[in-house]
Design a protein around this motif. Structure first.
Motif, PDB file in Angstrom:
ATOM      1  N   ALA A  69       0.837  -1.108   0.170  1.00 24.01           N
ATOM      2  CA  ALA A  69       0.001   0.076   0.175  1.00 24.01           C
ATOM      3  C   ALA A  69       0.836   1.286   0.085  1.00 24.01           C
ATOM      4  CB  ALA A  69      -0.917  -0.182   1.335  1.00 24.01           C
ATOM      5  N   GLU A  70       1.976   1.241   0.420  1.00 24.24           N
ATOM      6  CA  GLU A  70       3.012   2.385   0.751  1.00 24.24           C
ATOM      7  C   GLU A  70       3.802   2.525  -0.712  1.00 24.24           C
ATOM      8  OE1 GLU A  70       2.331   4.382   3.099  1.00 24.24           O
ATOM      9  OE2 GLU A  70       0.931   2.825   3.853  1.00 24.24           O
ATOM     10  N   GLN A  71       3.705   1.588  -1.616  1.00 26.10           N
ATOM     11  CA  GLN A  71       4.582   1.806  -2.583  1.00 26.10           C
ATOM     12  C   GLN A  71       3.934   2.354  -3.875  1.00 26.10           C
ATOM     13  OE1 GLN A  71       5.607  -2.834  -2.392  1.00 26.10           O
ATOM     14  NE2 GLN A  71       7.260  -1.911  -3.401  1.00 26.10           N
ATOM     15  N   TYR A  72       4.824   2.994  -4.747  1.00 28.61           N
ATOM     16  CA  TYR A  72       4.064   3.343  -5.980  1.00 28.61           C
ATOM     17  C   TYR A  72       4.027   2.547  -7.028  1.00 28.61           C
ATOM     18  CZ  TYR A  72       4.444   8.140  -3.851  1.00 28.61           C
ATOM     19  OH  TYR A  72       4.550   9.062  -2.794  1.00 28.61           O
ATOM     20  N   PRO A  73       3.294   2.684  -8.125  1.00 29.26           N
ATOM     21  CA  PRO A  73       3.194   1.783  -9.350  1.00 29.26           C
ATOM     22  C   PRO A  73       4.512   1.219  -9.861  1.00 29.26           C
ATOM     23  CG  PRO A  73       1.407   3.188  -9.311  1.00 29.26           C
ATOM     24  CD  PRO A  73       2.295   3.652  -8.302  1.00 29.26           C
ATOM     25  N   HIS A  74       5.323   1.990 -10.143  1.00 32.29           N
ATOM     26  CA  HIS A  74       6.612   1.708 -10.675  1.00 32.29           C
ATOM     27  C   HIS A  74       7.499   0.632  -9.864  1.00 32.29           C
ATOM     28  CE1 HIS A  74       8.192   5.032  -8.377  1.00 32.29           C
ATOM     29  NE2 HIS A  74       9.509   4.389  -8.486  1.00 32.29           N
ATOM     30  N   GLU A  75       7.112   0.572  -8.555  1.00 29.44           N
ATOM     31  CA  GLU A  75       8.023  -0.234  -7.950  1.00 29.44           C
ATOM     32  C   GLU A  75       7.394  -1.691  -7.844  1.00 29.44           C
ATOM     33  OE1 GLU A  75       9.626   2.020  -4.019  1.00 29.44           O
ATOM     34  OE2 GLU A  75       7.529   2.677  -4.337  1.00 29.44           O
ATOM     35  N   LEU A  76       6.280  -1.938  -8.502  1.00 25.92           N
ATOM     36  CA  LEU A  76       5.687  -3.279  -8.384  1.00 25.92           C
ATOM     37  C   LEU A  76       5.843  -3.894 -10.102  1.00 25.92           C
ATOM     38  CD1 LEU A  76       2.014  -2.507  -6.955  1.00 25.92           C
ATOM     39  CD2 LEU A  76       4.250  -2.960  -5.950  1.00 25.92           C
ATOM     40  N   SER A  77       5.905  -5.023  -9.853  1.00 29.77           N
ATOM     41  CA  SER A  77       6.020  -5.959 -11.162  1.00 29.77           C
ATOM     42  C   SER A  77       4.806  -5.999 -11.754  1.00 29.77           C
ATOM     43  CB  SER A  77       6.368  -7.497 -10.996  1.00 29.77           C
ATOM     44  OG  SER A  77       5.603  -7.965 -10.381  1.00 29.77           O
ATOM     45  N   GLY A  78       4.507  -6.402 -13.199  1.00 27.33           N
ATOM     46  CA  GLY A  78       3.449  -6.516 -13.771  1.00 27.33           C
ATOM     47  C   GLY A  78       2.446  -7.269 -13.080  1.00 27.33           C
ATOM     48  N   GLY A  79       2.842  -8.554 -12.498  1.00 23.78           N
ATOM     49  CA  GLY A  79       1.674  -9.506 -11.855  1.00 23.78           C
ATOM     50  C   GLY A  79       1.330  -8.568 -10.629  1.00 23.78           C
ATOM     51  N   MET A  80       2.162  -7.910  -9.835  1.00 21.93           N
ATOM     52  CA  MET A  80       1.937  -7.376  -8.741  1.00 21.93           C
ATOM     53  C   MET A  80       0.791  -6.226  -8.831  1.00 21.93           C
ATOM     54  SD  MET A  80       5.534  -7.310  -6.569  1.00 21.93           S
ATOM     55  CE  MET A  80       4.724  -6.566  -5.075  1.00 21.93           C
ATOM     56  N   LYS A  81       1.372  -5.453 -10.047  1.00 24.37           N
ATOM     57  CA  LYS A  81       0.131  -4.637 -10.514  1.00 24.37           C
ATOM     58  C   LYS A  81      -1.256  -4.926 -10.833  1.00 24.37           C
ATOM     59  CE  LYS A  81       3.353  -2.009 -12.923  1.00 24.37           C
ATOM     60  NZ  LYS A  81       3.838  -0.923 -13.908  1.00 24.37           N
ATOM     61  N   GLN A  82      -1.429  -6.127 -11.597  1.00 24.34           N
ATOM     62  CA  GLN A  82      -2.575  -6.815 -11.924  1.00 24.34           C
ATOM     63  C   GLN A  82      -3.201  -7.244 -10.836  1.00 24.34           C
ATOM     64  OE1 GLN A  82      -3.656  -6.197 -14.718  1.00 24.34           O
ATOM     65  NE2 GLN A  82      -5.020  -7.899 -15.468  1.00 24.34           N
ATOM     66  N   ARG A  83      -2.552  -7.687  -9.772  1.00 20.78           N
ATOM     67  CA  ARG A  83      -3.412  -8.027  -8.431  1.00 20.78           C
ATOM     68  C   ARG A  83      -3.926  -7.168  -7.732  1.00 20.78           C
ATOM     69  NH1 ARG A  83       1.570 -11.262  -7.916  1.00 20.78           N
ATOM     70  NH2 ARG A  83       1.338 -13.422  -8.286  1.00 20.78           N
ATOM     71  N   ALA A  84      -3.076  -5.912  -7.755  1.00 18.15           N
ATOM     72  CA  ALA A  84      -3.523  -4.437  -7.174  1.00 18.15           C
ATOM     73  C   ALA A  84      -4.598  -3.915  -7.856  1.00 18.15           C
ATOM     74  CB  ALA A  84      -2.572  -3.471  -6.925  1.00 18.15           C
ATOM     75  N   ALA A  85      -4.821  -4.244  -9.224  1.00 20.62           N
ATOM     76  CA  ALA A  85      -6.002  -3.671  -9.881  1.00 20.62           C
ATOM     77  C   ALA A  85      -7.297  -4.463  -9.478  1.00 20.62           C
ATOM     78  CB  ALA A  85      -5.717  -3.766 -11.400  1.00 20.62           C
ATOM     79  N   ILE A  86      -7.119  -5.744  -9.371  1.00 15.41           N
ATOM     80  CA  ILE A  86      -8.111  -6.482  -8.911  1.00 15.41           C
ATOM     81  C   ILE A  86      -8.591  -6.107  -7.565  1.00 15.41           C
ATOM     82  CG2 ILE A  86      -8.860  -9.111  -8.339  1.00 15.41           C
ATOM     83  CD1 ILE A  86      -6.641 -10.061 -10.597  1.00 15.41           C
ATOM     84  N   ALA A  87      -7.638  -5.867  -6.731  1.00 17.94           N
ATOM     85  CA  ALA A  87      -7.854  -5.598  -5.309  1.00 17.94           C
ATOM     86  C   ALA A  87      -8.960  -4.292  -5.307  1.00 17.94           C
ATOM     87  CB  ALA A  87      -6.819  -5.179  -4.309  1.00 17.94           C
ATOM     88  N   MET A  88      -8.473  -3.246  -6.049  1.00 15.82           N
ATOM     89  CA  MET A  88      -9.362  -1.914  -6.266  1.00 15.82           C
ATOM     90  C   MET A  88     -10.694  -2.462  -6.847  1.00 15.82           C
ATOM     91  SD  MET A  88      -8.129   1.683  -7.868  1.00 15.82           S
ATOM     92  CE  MET A  88      -7.575   0.743  -9.445  1.00 15.82           C
ATOM     93  N   ALA A  89     -10.702  -3.262  -7.880  1.00 14.69           N
ATOM     94  CA  ALA A  89     -12.016  -3.561  -8.500  1.00 14.69           C
ATOM     95  C   ALA A  89     -13.114  -4.393  -7.438  1.00 14.69           C
ATOM     96  CB  ALA A  89     -11.776  -4.475  -9.818  1.00 14.69           C
ATOM     97  N   LEU A 144       1.156 -10.685 -19.312  1.00 12.72           N
ATOM     98  CA  LEU A 144       1.784 -11.431 -18.281  1.00 12.72           C
ATOM     99  C   LEU A 144       2.383 -12.889 -18.604  1.00 12.72           C
ATOM    100  CD1 LEU A 144      -1.233 -11.084 -15.765  1.00 12.72           C
ATOM    101  CD2 LEU A 144       0.969  -9.655 -15.971  1.00 12.72           C
ATOM    102  N   ASP A 145       3.330 -13.325 -18.001  1.00  9.06           N
ATOM    103  CA  ASP A 145       3.842 -14.579 -18.319  1.00  9.06           C
ATOM    104  C   ASP A 145       3.042 -15.668 -18.076  1.00  9.06           C
ATOM    105  OD1 ASP A 145       4.693 -15.860 -15.881  1.00  9.06           O
ATOM    106  OD2 ASP A 145       6.004 -14.198 -15.563  1.00  9.06           O
ATOM    107  N   VAL A 146       3.275 -16.869 -18.574  1.00 11.99           N
ATOM    108  CA  VAL A 146       2.125 -18.186 -18.392  1.00 11.99           C
ATOM    109  C   VAL A 146       2.070 -18.459 -16.787  1.00 11.99           C
ATOM    110  CG1 VAL A 146       2.385 -18.858 -20.646  1.00 11.99           C
ATOM    111  CG2 VAL A 146       3.958 -19.677 -19.012  1.00 11.99           C
ATOM    112  N   ILE A 147       3.159 -18.265 -16.066  1.00 11.37           N
ATOM    113  CA  ILE A 147       2.739 -18.803 -14.790  1.00 11.37           C
ATOM    114  C   ILE A 147       1.944 -17.640 -13.969  1.00 11.37           C
ATOM    115  CG2 ILE A 147       4.149 -18.980 -12.541  1.00 11.37           C
ATOM    116  CD1 ILE A 147       6.230 -20.241 -14.186  1.00 11.37           C
ATOM    117  N   VAL A 148       2.181 -16.524 -14.260  1.00  9.84           N
ATOM    118  CA  VAL A 148       1.522 -15.538 -13.625  1.00  9.84           C
ATOM    119  C   VAL A 148      -0.012 -15.328 -14.297  1.00  9.84           C
ATOM    120  CG1 VAL A 148       1.078 -12.738 -13.139  1.00  9.84           C
ATOM    121  CG2 VAL A 148       3.519 -14.071 -13.046  1.00  9.84           C
ATOM    122  N   GLN A 149      -0.229 -15.870 -15.488  1.00 12.90           N
ATOM    123  CA  GLN A 149      -1.564 -15.806 -16.138  1.00 12.90           C
ATOM    124  C   GLN A 149      -2.367 -16.769 -15.343  1.00 12.90           C
ATOM    125  OE1 GLN A 149      -1.599 -16.370 -20.252  1.00 12.90           O
ATOM    126  NE2 GLN A 149      -0.217 -15.019 -20.703  1.00 12.90           N
ATOM    127  N   ALA A 150      -1.882 -18.031 -14.820  1.00 13.81           N
ATOM    128  CA  ALA A 150      -2.510 -19.018 -14.304  1.00 13.81           C
ATOM    129  C   ALA A 150      -2.654 -18.509 -13.023  1.00 13.81           C
ATOM    130  CB  ALA A 150      -1.662 -20.375 -14.234  1.00 13.81           C
TER     131      ALA A 150
END
Length: 339
Positions: A162-182, A199-205
């Motif tokens: 929560a204290e981090q800025y978007p650029h500090e997160l990986s793509g998969g972490m940003k996608q999870r954060a977007a889900i949290a907001m939704a 997203l790579d195939v592992i993160v997609q799954a």
């Protein structure tokens, strides 16, 4: 591809329709006098409470426009020109902007396409997840920080994100954060537009499994939009295939996979990459989708279809039943199995 037991139980215990869309037409017009782009051109479908409806098709077929139409988040040049959108028994397609805001995030929420780039770079992730809670005042101000931490844990992120800025997160972490907001306001319907893109195939799954788990826990309906038919098959109870601004086939996911009744659906399935097959055995669909400023008068897939006849180019086939919960818009649906 199979439906979770929790979702099956919910679907069997109620036939209540959550979302009903009838003859939806959404057009884009760049400037006065320009020919409008008929991005969504007469679409009907329903989603029951707790159900996942998948929407699949090539880029440019109108899928994202349909999703944006449901929450009235279209760009300035887009407009719903006709049709009905009923959510929980209430017509929302023509609501004034002031009332639409009451629906967004609280009742219908959306994970936008390109969600990884949708965060404000100068605000912390926590402040952005907190925004829907503030707008709808669903959680008292003094409890919002704890709610954000809870939401982050629900999507397998540490509370200190929560204290981090978007650029500090990986793509998969940003996608999870977007889900949290939704899911912050626990909506009844979640629209996920290309939730696994880039997203790579592992993160997609991981993301797909997470959406299923959250749906089971929070019991929301879901509209999943993707060109990735494999991902759609994994998540969806039913699937609608969209081509040229129209639905051309809709069926339970297993039925669609085992017995497609539209040539476009059959070709999409044949184009799936299977590592067990040599690359030269992966089918492609020749040609491109039609220009939606001037769509053909007959079947919009006719120019790319081996089954097309003069009837197909002269008359638009209606979406009609061909089996239990199975509809297709093809005059030659009985020959699709031969493709």
């Amino acid at each position: 591809m199979s439906t979770s037991k929790q979702t099956q139980d919910r679907r069997s215990s109620t036939d209540e329709t959550l979302l009903s869309v009838h003859d939806l037409r959404t057009y884009y017009q760049e400037g006065e006098g320009d020919v409008p782009v008929r991005a969504v051109d007469g679409v009907d479908f329903e989603i029951a409470r707790g159900e996942t409806y998948g929407l699949v098709g090539e880029s440019g077929c109108g899928k994202s426009t349909l999703g944006l139409s449901l929450i009235r988040a279209l760009p300035p040049q887009g407009d719903i020109v006709d049709g009905e959108i009923r959510f929980d028994g209430r017509e929302i397609g023509q609501l004034p902007k002031s009332e639409v805001k009451d629906v967004q995030w609280a009742d219908i929420s959306m994970i936008y396409q390109g969600a990884q780039n949708a965060f404000n770079p100068v605000k912390t992730v926590g402040k952005q997840i907190e925004e829907p809670l503030r707008i709808h005042d669903t959680v008292p101000e003094g409890e919002r920080e704890a709610r954000v931490a809870e939401l982050l844990e629900m999507v397998n992120l540490q509370p200190d994100v929560a204290e981090q800025y978007p650029h500090e997160l990986s793509g998969g972490m940003k996608q999870r954060a977007a889900i949290a907001m939704a899911i912050a306001c626990e909506p009844d319907l979640l629209i996920a537009d290309e939730p696994t893109t880039a997203l790579d195939v592992i993160v997609q799954a991981e993301v797909l499994n997470m959406l299923q788990r959250l749906q089971d826990e929070l019991e929301f309906g879901m509209l999943v939009i993707s060109h990735n038919l494999a991902a759609i098959m994994k998540l969806s109870d039913r699937i609608g295939v969209m081509y040229g601004g129209k639905l051309v086939e809709t069926a339970p996911s297993e039925t669609l996979y085992e017995a497609p009744r539209h040539p476009y659906t059959a070709r999409l399935l044949q184009s799936l990459i299977d590592p067990r097959r040599p690359p030269d055995q992966v089918e492609t669909i020749e040609g491109t989708p039609p220009d939606l400023r001037d769509p053909p008068s007959g079947c919009r897939f006719a120019e790319r279809c081996e089954l097309a006849t003069s009837e197909c180019t002269a008359t638009e086939p209606p979406l009609e039943p061909v089996g239990k919960e199975h509809e297709t818009a093809c005059f030659h649906h009985d020959k699709v199995s031969e493709l």
